[in-house]
Design a protein around this motif. Structure first.
Motif, PDB file in Angstrom:
ATOM      1  N   ASP A 177       0.735  -1.064   0.106  1.00 27.31           N
ATOM      2  CA  ASP A 177      -0.020   0.012   0.057  1.00 27.31           C
ATOM      3  C   ASP A 177       0.760   1.174   0.116  1.00 27.31           C
ATOM      4  N   THR A 178       2.034   1.249   0.819  1.00 27.20           N
ATOM      5  CA  THR A 178       2.813   2.565   0.793  1.00 27.20           C
ATOM      6  C   THR A 178       3.501   2.573  -0.620  1.00 27.20           C
ATOM      7  N   ALA A 179       4.088   1.576  -1.078  1.00 23.96           N
ATOM      8  CA  ALA A 179       4.584   1.652  -2.494  1.00 23.96           C
ATOM      9  C   ALA A 179       3.369   2.193  -3.454  1.00 23.96           C
ATOM     10  N   LYS A 180       2.354   1.952  -3.395  1.00 20.07           N
ATOM     11  CA  LYS A 180       1.223   2.347  -4.269  1.00 20.07           C
ATOM     12  C   LYS A 180       1.036   3.937  -4.246  1.00 20.07           C
ATOM     13  N   VAL A 181       1.028   4.311  -2.865  1.00 18.38           N
ATOM     14  CA  VAL A 181       0.896   5.572  -2.704  1.00 18.38           C
ATOM     15  C   VAL A 181       1.918   6.366  -3.154  1.00 18.38           C
ATOM     16  N   ARG A 182       3.409   5.942  -2.936  1.00 19.15           N
ATOM     17  CA  ARG A 182       4.483   6.519  -3.588  1.00 19.15           C
ATOM     18  C   ARG A 182       4.535   6.788  -5.217  1.00 19.15           C
ATOM     19  N   GLN A 183       4.113   5.597  -5.763  1.00 18.19           N
ATOM     20  CA  GLN A 183       3.905   5.757  -7.040  1.00 18.19           C
ATOM     21  C   GLN A 183       2.866   6.579  -7.684  1.00 18.19           C
ATOM     22  N   GLN A 184       1.769   6.672  -6.969  1.00 24.72           N
ATOM     23  CA  GLN A 184       0.646   7.561  -7.340  1.00 24.72           C
ATOM     24  C   GLN A 184       1.034   9.042  -7.243  1.00 24.72           C
ATOM     25  N   ILE A 185       2.072   9.517  -6.394  1.00 29.76           N
ATOM     26  CA  ILE A 185       2.130  10.811  -5.984  1.00 29.76           C
ATOM     27  C   ILE A 185       3.428  11.044  -6.867  1.00 29.76           C
ATOM     28  N   GLN A 186       4.123  10.191  -7.443  1.00 27.00           N
ATOM     29  CA  GLN A 186       5.332  10.346  -8.270  1.00 27.00           C
ATOM     30  C   GLN A 186       4.984  11.239  -9.586  1.00 27.00           C
ATOM     31  N   GLY A 187       5.647  12.331  -9.802  1.00 26.39           N
ATOM     32  CA  GLY A 187       5.490  13.156 -10.958  1.00 26.39           C
ATOM     33  C   GLY A 187       4.722  14.313 -10.512  1.00 26.39           C
ATOM     34  N   GLU A 188       4.024  14.580  -9.214  1.00 27.25           N
ATOM     35  CA  GLU A 188       3.340  15.465  -8.804  1.00 27.25           C
ATOM     36  C   GLU A 188       4.321  16.698  -8.545  1.00 27.25           C
ATOM     37  N   PRO A 243       8.322  18.578  -8.732  1.00 27.98           N
ATOM     38  CA  PRO A 243       9.700  18.040  -9.330  1.00 27.98           C
ATOM     39  C   PRO A 243      10.524  17.756  -8.178  1.00 27.98           C
ATOM     40  N   THR A 244      11.222  16.528  -8.547  1.00 27.44           N
ATOM     41  CA  THR A 244      11.968  15.864  -7.561  1.00 27.44           C
ATOM     42  C   THR A 244      13.535  16.403  -7.649  1.00 27.44           C
ATOM     43  N   THR A 245      14.057  16.683  -6.358  1.00 27.65           N
ATOM     44  CA  THR A 245      15.560  17.158  -6.149  1.00 27.65           C
ATOM     45  C   THR A 245      16.508  15.878  -5.775  1.00 27.65           C
ATOM     46  N   SER A 246      15.775  14.905  -5.311  1.00 28.97           N
ATOM     47  CA  SER A 246      16.705  13.650  -4.676  1.00 28.97           C
ATOM     48  C   SER A 246      17.194  12.999  -5.901  1.00 28.97           C
ATOM     49  N   GLY A 247      16.621  12.960  -7.039  1.00 27.26           N
ATOM     50  CA  GLY A 247      17.061  12.117  -8.227  1.00 27.26           C
ATOM     51  C   GLY A 247      16.416  10.602  -7.942  1.00 27.26           C
ATOM     52  N   ILE A 248      15.709  10.387  -6.927  1.00 26.20           N
ATOM     53  CA  ILE A 248      15.146   9.165  -6.656  1.00 26.20           C
ATOM     54  C   ILE A 248      13.619   8.840  -7.680  1.00 26.20           C
ATOM     55  N   ARG A 249      13.744   7.744  -8.426  1.00 22.84           N
ATOM     56  CA  ARG A 249      12.401   7.376  -9.153  1.00 22.84           C
ATOM     57  C   ARG A 249      12.281   6.080  -8.640  1.00 22.84           C
ATOM     58  N   TYR A 250      10.802   5.655  -8.409  1.00 26.86           N
ATOM     59  CA  TYR A 250      10.260   4.365  -8.162  1.00 26.86           C
ATOM     60  C   TYR A 250       9.730   3.865  -9.403  1.00 26.86           C
ATOM     61  N   LYS A 251      10.371   2.564  -9.652  1.00 26.52           N
ATOM     62  CA  LYS A 251       9.930   1.648 -10.705  1.00 26.52           C
ATOM     63  C   LYS A 251       9.572   0.498 -10.213  1.00 26.52           C
ATOM     64  N   GLY A 252       8.510   0.052 -10.585  1.00 31.85           N
ATOM     65  CA  GLY A 252       8.070  -1.517 -10.184  1.00 31.85           C
ATOM     66  C   GLY A 252       7.805  -1.628  -8.853  1.00 31.85           C
ATOM     67  N   VAL A 253       7.118  -2.420  -8.428  1.00 32.29           N
ATOM     68  CA  VAL A 253       6.714  -2.943  -7.182  1.00 32.29           C
ATOM     69  C   VAL A 253       7.842  -3.042  -6.264  1.00 32.29           C
ATOM     70  N   LEU A 254       8.704  -4.159  -6.480  1.00 32.42           N
ATOM     71  CA  LEU A 254       9.732  -4.673  -5.866  1.00 32.42           C
ATOM     72  C   LEU A 254      10.945  -3.346  -5.660  1.00 32.42           C
ATOM     73  N   GLY A 255      10.930  -2.668  -6.720  1.00 30.63           N
ATOM     74  CA  GLY A 255      12.000  -1.575  -7.032  1.00 30.63           C
ATOM     75  C   GLY A 255      11.619  -0.492  -5.840  1.00 30.63           C
ATOM     76  N   THR A 256      10.302  -0.297  -5.843  1.00 38.76           N
ATOM     77  CA  THR A 256       9.929   0.799  -5.188  1.00 38.76           C
ATOM     78  C   THR A 256      10.000   0.592  -3.699  1.00 38.76           C
ATOM     79  N   ILE A 257       9.605  -0.702  -3.252  1.00 35.40           N
ATOM     80  CA  ILE A 257       9.895  -1.080  -1.837  1.00 35.40           C
ATOM     81  C   ILE A 257      11.320  -1.172  -1.361  1.00 35.40           C
ATOM     82  N   THR A 258      12.147  -1.762  -2.307  1.00 36.07           N
ATOM     83  CA  THR A 258      13.494  -1.743  -2.267  1.00 36.07           C
ATOM     84  C   THR A 258      14.204  -0.311  -1.888  1.00 36.07           C
ATOM     85  N   THR A 259      13.820   0.485  -2.833  1.00 32.35           N
ATOM     86  CA  THR A 259      14.403   1.924  -2.761  1.00 32.35           C
ATOM     87  C   THR A 259      13.845   2.691  -1.365  1.00 32.35           C
ATOM     88  N   LEU A 260      12.644   2.486  -1.003  1.00 33.48           N
ATOM     89  CA  LEU A 260      12.228   3.099   0.149  1.00 33.48           C
ATOM     90  C   LEU A 260      12.980   2.517   1.408  1.00 33.48           C
TER      91      LEU A 260
END
Length: 306
Positions: A35-46, A48-65
């Protein structure tokens, strides 16, 4: 639906509400990182990010977080999530059979219309009661310390207090309209699809009324629900998480998404959303059915003993 058990005595309304709440809380604990990974992907792009972090895929988002913000971040907002299930899922699921009987009006077999009406009613009532917990859960899941901003909230009750005092008490019901629409779609699709699938499998003797039948019915209900609710879910998440003044209204939020990010923005986080909702449905419905039966067996045993 879900109200028929193998015990001689059908479960009481109290047993259904308790079983639904307990099963939903267990499902939430297990599936919350999705659910947390879903929320982060849903707000991505809202923003501009200065951290350079992009969430890609379910496992990638969870791992990155987990790597960038710590494993516990995957469970940020869990207390509000459990509060949400106790106040929300227990009512929308636990009251479904009782409300369906009301709309059936003495008919032996509930019609599709009575099933949908029951889903609309229980889903709508539960949203108004549980909306503050949804607002806090989403805000805690969405906030990050990686963008150079101090986190808005330090915890669940701190979030309730700050939202109520700095924005207004009514802000705890922010996003009620899209959440109401989302949960009406979810409640009707989820409960009615599960009800119809389970009934068809048992009636046609494809599967017995047991775990495999409940599992398959819940998985199909989860996919149908995710497909229909995804656009409203994304708008709901964006609107709830937005600071005051970013969007003038829910339609403005949806139009801004469409013009800036295109129609695919409405399906951001679809995969984690399905994995979460599908697995949540499986765990919840299987536990719900089992818990109802065990509680009624215990009750019958206690009655016989006395």
């Amino acid at each position: 639906m879900v109200g028929t058990t193998t015990t001689d005595v059908p479960p009481t309304m109290g047993v259904k509400i308790f079983s639904a709440g307990a099963a939903a809380c267990l499902a939430d604990v297990i599936t919350f990182p999705l659910d947390t990974a879903k929320v982060r992907q849903q707000i991505q792009g809202e923003f501009p990010t200065t951290s350079g972090i992009r969430y890609k895929g379910v496992l990638g988002t969870i791992t990155t977080l987990a790597k960038t913000e710590g494993p516990l971040k995957l469970y940020s907002g869990l207390p509000a999530g459990l509060q949400r299930q106790i106040s929300f899922a227990s009512l929308r699921i636990g009251l479904y059979d009782t409300v369906q009987e009301f709309f059936t009006s003495g008919e032996e077999t509930p019609s599709l219309g009575s099933k949908i009406s029951a889903g609309l009613t229980t889903g709508g009532v539960a949203v108004f009661i549980g909306q503050p917990t949804e607002v806090v859960k989403v805000r805690l899941q969405a906030q990050s310390h990686l963008h150079g901003l101090k986190p808005r909230y330090t915890g669940t009750y701190n979030a309730y207090r700050i939202i109520a005092t700095t924005e207004s008490l009514t802000s705890l019901w922010k996003g009620t309209t899209p959440n109401l629409l989302r949960n009406i779609i979810i409640n009707c699709t989820e409960l009615v699809t599960y009800d119809l699938m389970k009934g068809a499998l048992v009636r046609n003797e494809i599967l017995a009324d047991d775990v495999p039948c409940h599992l398959l019915s819940a998985l199909i209900a989860g996919f149908c629900t995710t497909l229909l609710s995804s656009p409203v879910d994304v708008v709901k998440t964006r609107f709830i998480n937005s600071p005051p003044g970013q969007y003038t209204s829910v339609p403005n939020c949806a139009m801004t998404m469409f013009t800036k990010e295109g129609p695919t923005a409405f399906f951001k986080g679809f995969v984690p959303s399905f994995l979460r909702l599908g697995s949540w449905n499986v765990i919840m419905f299987v536990c719900f059915e089992k818990l109802k039966r065990e509680l009624m067996r215990s009750r019958q045993t206690a009655d016989c003993a006395t």
